[in-house]
Design an enzyme around this catalytic site. Structure first.
Site, PDB file in Angstrom:
ATOM      1  N   LYS A   1      90.763  36.921 -17.687  1.00  0.00           N
ATOM      2  CA  LYS A   1      91.684  37.704 -18.564  1.00  0.00           C
ATOM      3  C   LYS A   1      93.048  37.831 -18.392  1.00  0.00           C
ATOM      4  O   LYS A   1      93.423  36.511 -17.803  1.00  0.00           O
ATOM      5  CB  LYS A   1      91.245  39.312 -17.957  1.00  0.00           C
ATOM      6  CG  LYS A   1      89.654  39.772 -17.743  1.00  0.00           C
ATOM      7  CD  LYS A   1      89.438  39.942 -19.315  1.00  0.00           C
ATOM      8  CE  LYS A   1      87.688  40.094 -19.531  1.00  0.00           C
ATOM      9  NZ  LYS A   1      87.181  41.025 -19.035  1.00  0.00           N
TER      10      LYS A   1
HETATM   11  C1  LIG Z   1      85.587  41.553 -19.042  1.00  0.00           C
HETATM   12  C2  LIG Z   1      85.214  42.638 -19.744  1.00  0.00           C
HETATM   13  C3  LIG Z   1      84.638  43.958 -19.200  1.00  0.00           C
HETATM   14  C4  LIG Z   1      84.040  43.981 -17.471  1.00  0.00           C
HETATM   15  O1  LIG Z   1      85.291  43.696 -16.821  1.00  0.00           O
HETATM   16  P1  LIG Z   1      84.941  43.293 -15.250  1.00  0.00           P
HETATM   17  O2  LIG Z   1      86.184  43.415 -14.705  1.00  0.00           O
HETATM   18  O3  LIG Z   1      84.306  41.927 -15.107  1.00  0.00           O
HETATM   19  O4  LIG Z   1      83.960  44.380 -14.752  1.00  0.00           O
HETATM   20  C5  LIG Z   1      84.533  45.007 -19.586  1.00  0.00           C
HETATM   21  N1  LIG Z   1      84.652  45.178 -21.156  1.00  0.00           N
HETATM   22  C6  LIG Z   1      85.324  44.016 -21.617  1.00  0.00           C
HETATM   23  C7  LIG Z   1      85.720  44.163 -23.342  1.00  0.00           C
HETATM   24  C8  LIG Z   1      85.635  42.974 -21.166  1.00  0.00           C
HETATM   25  O5  LIG Z   1      85.881  41.688 -21.823  1.00  0.00           O
END
Ligand SMILES: *Cc1c(COP(=O)(O)O)cnc(C)c1O
Length: 384
Positions: A187
């Protein structure tokens, strides 16, 4: 680092600063949730101007806490998009609630406000809308908030892609009732695994804070530092174990300080891609609303012009040493959701976008040579 043989799809930007911060926590003897996490929450809250921020061990657990606090439980439903990561929806399933899906807009990846209203009119017991700012491109939050008010439902933003997107009304993740960020490794900033919940609502914050740690009415740090006996606490509900440890928060604090630089670098790469691809008749550029965080670059292949499928295009990119991904496989293609009766034909826009979309590398430490190689490979494959 400068290896052009294979350009990874994504790579976190970390250096000695994060290493030092993590090492300091290791050496302090206190690894789990305490001072670092409190500071991280404070700094994050300040950054996005949100009164309450709660660090959690993932966006997924943050979404579950947010939904629980908004009264999502058996007999209720959330309304979201099939064009998202799976946990946006499964968070509601774990609360024994149901999921209603609305298709995305024709030319973007955002949930369609008209479709939202259709569902709010016909489906009973929807308690929350969960919009997702796919790739960092913001949904139409004005329309979504208007509909939420009109129908008396909550808005929980899945802001996993949108930090640090900002509009004139504030940061993405602070535009609804609750916003949930992700610090997963790919991210826009990372703690390896982690997330942050933001809300303006004190009661919602309190509920989520209690449930985050076993339903205990005092946080651990308070138990060990306040004058009250450290062993004394009450449990007021069946809570979860969703806290973010200090060792990860320390990394997050450093990443937060760098987040504006990361953002500028992402924007610069996206602009170079846009400039290079805008003259290619076989490509369609990603949607780009005000405040785009450019978490992902979603390249759309025009099938009519290109004569080859998205899958073939993606294979050729990989053979050329370009790491790619596809965001997202819509939920209606998954066995679990098909078994629950979800049908692709009800979501023509999500289907159409999925069939032509490839995510290409976009990360802050990409060198100019890497960017150039991605551009020339895309153009070469398209022209052939
Ligand atoms: C990465 C992601 C999540 C989950 O995030 P985590 O921190 O891995 O639980 C949820 N929604 C979207 C749109 C994502 O890209």
């Amino acid at each position: 680092m400068n290896n052009l043989d294979f350009i990874p799809f994504s790579k976190p930007s970390l250096n000695e600063e994060e290493e030092k911060a993590v090492l300091n926590v290791m050496r302090s003897g206190w690894l789990t949730t305490a001072k670092e996490t409190l500071e991280f929450e404070k700094e994050f809250a300040q950054y996005i101007s949100s009164p309450f921020c709660l660090a959690v061990n993932s966006n997924t657990s943050g979404l579950q806490l947010a939904m629980e606090a908004c009264g999502i439980k058996e007999g209720t439903k959330i309304l979201t998009t099939p064009y998202t990561f799976i946990s946006t929806a499964t968070s509601a399933i774990h609360l024994n609630a149901d999921v209603v899906y609305a298709d995305i807009e024709k030319d973007t990846y955002s949930i369609d406000a008209n479709e939202i209203e259709k569902k709010l009119k016909t489906e009973k017991n929807i308690k929350a809308i969960v919009p997702v700012h796919i790739a960092g491109n913001l949904c139409n939050m004005n329309d979504i908030n208007y509909l939420a008010k009109k129908y008396g439902v909550y808005v929980i933003e899945d802001a996993a892609h949108s930090f640090p997107s900002k509009t004139k009304n504030g940061f993405a993740g602070t535009l609804g009732d609750i916003g949930v960020f992700s610090f997963y490794a790919t991210k826009t900033m990372t703690t390896a695994e982690g997330g942050m919940i933001a809300t303006k609502d004190k009661e919602l914050a309190k509920r989520m804070s209690t449930l985050r740690m076993h339903g205990i009415d005092r946080n651990v740090w308070d138990r060990y530092t306040s004058k009250k006996s450290s062993w004394a606490y009450d449990v007021i509900d069946a809570g979860y174990k969703f806290n973010l440890p200090d060792i990860l928060s320390a990394m997050g604090r450093v990443q937060l300080k760098k987040s504006q630089i990361f953002f500028e670098k992402r924007k610069n790469i996206a602009k170079q891609y846009n400039d290079a691809f805008s003259s290619c008749n076989f490509l369609e550029l990603p949607p780009d609303n005000i405040g785009n965080a450019w978490h992902l670059y979603l390249l759309r292949i025009k099938r009519e012009v290109c004569k080859i499928s998205r899958d073939d295009f993606a294979d050729m990119l990989q053979k050329n040493g370009i790491g790619i991904s596809v965001h997202f496989i819509p939920h209606f293609y998954f066995t679990y959701w098909k078994n629950r009766g979800l049908n692709a034909k009800d979501f023509p826009n999500a289907q159409r976008q999925f069939e032509k979309t490839i995510s290409i590398p976009l990360w802050p430490d990409m060198t100019q040579e890497m960017i150039d190689k991605v551009i020339s490979s895309v153009i070469k494959i398209g022209k052939n």
